[in-house]
Enzyme design. Structure first.
Site, mmCIF file in Angstrom:
data_model
loop_
_atom_site.group_PDB
_atom_site.id
_atom_site.type_symbol
_atom_site.label_atom_id
_atom_site.label_comp_id
_atom_site.label_asym_id
_atom_site.label_seq_id
_atom_site.Cartn_x
_atom_site.Cartn_y
_atom_site.Cartn_z
ATOM 1 N N HIS A 119 -110.201 -102.042 12.016
ATOM 2 C CA HIS A 119 -110.062 -100.603 12.289
ATOM 3 C C HIS A 119 -111.340 -100.107 12.835
ATOM 4 C CE1 HIS A 119 -112.967 -99.808 8.932
ATOM 5 N NE2 HIS A 119 -112.224 -100.805 8.360
ATOM 6 N N CYS A 135 -113.419 -106.036 6.052
ATOM 7 C CA CYS A 135 -112.811 -105.508 7.088
ATOM 8 C C CYS A 135 -113.764 -105.765 8.385
ATOM 9 C CB CYS A 135 -112.592 -104.021 6.941
ATOM 10 S SG CYS A 135 -111.192 -103.800 5.827
#
Length: 160
Positions: A119, A135
């Protein structure tokens, strides 16, 4: 090696994703994240890949393995996972998509298994470091570029 996209930060730092030589035994269109390098590669299939700088998991939060992209979202809302909420109890239960406080940034590519995503970020200074809970963070302009190049089902290999 040559730059294929260049942007500028307000700090004057120039960013570039690059096309680089890439010899790995993976199919064209595959995403390879090398956590030790803090780089993400999108394999072109002609002996090259597009290389993007990324932030990866902090020590103790890194992982390796094979996943696939199972969702694509523009300006996603974010709900902090239990571990993040435990460490930061003042966080709200949901941060709206598009908010400058939303750590998902401009776009997110969720990964199978439900825990992690590739992301954007609201903390561009973290790119190139070990900063997340697992992440893969990208500059917003880079995640938007990657978003346009991959599909649901794209394999993702996360390696040390």
């Amino acid at each position: 090696m040559f730059a294929v996209g260049i942007g500028a930060l307000t700090t004057g730092q120039v960013l570039a994703r690059e096309v680089v030589a890439f010899q790995d035994n993976v199919s064209p269109g595959t995403v390879v994240v090398r956590t030790a390098e803090r780089r993400l590669y999108l394999v072109n299939g002609d002996g090259t890949a597009i290389r993007y700088p990324v932030a990866v998991g902090k020590p103790g939060k890194q992982w390796t393995g094979t996943r696939e992209i199972d969702g694509k979202y523009v300006h996603p809302a974010w709900s902090p996972p239990h571990e993040v909420k435990r460490d930061n109890p003042r966080l709200p239960d949901v941060i709206a998509g598009g908010s400058p406080h939303n750590p998902m940034g401009s776009a997110a590519l969720t990964l199978s298994g439900g825990e992690y995503a590739i992301h954007g970020t609201n903390r561009p200074n973290s790119i190139g470091s070990y900063a997340s809970y697992g992440c893969i963070r990208m500059y917003n302009q880079d995640v938007v570029d990657l978003y346009s190049r991959v599909s649901v089902g794209t394999p993702v290999y996360v390696l040390r």
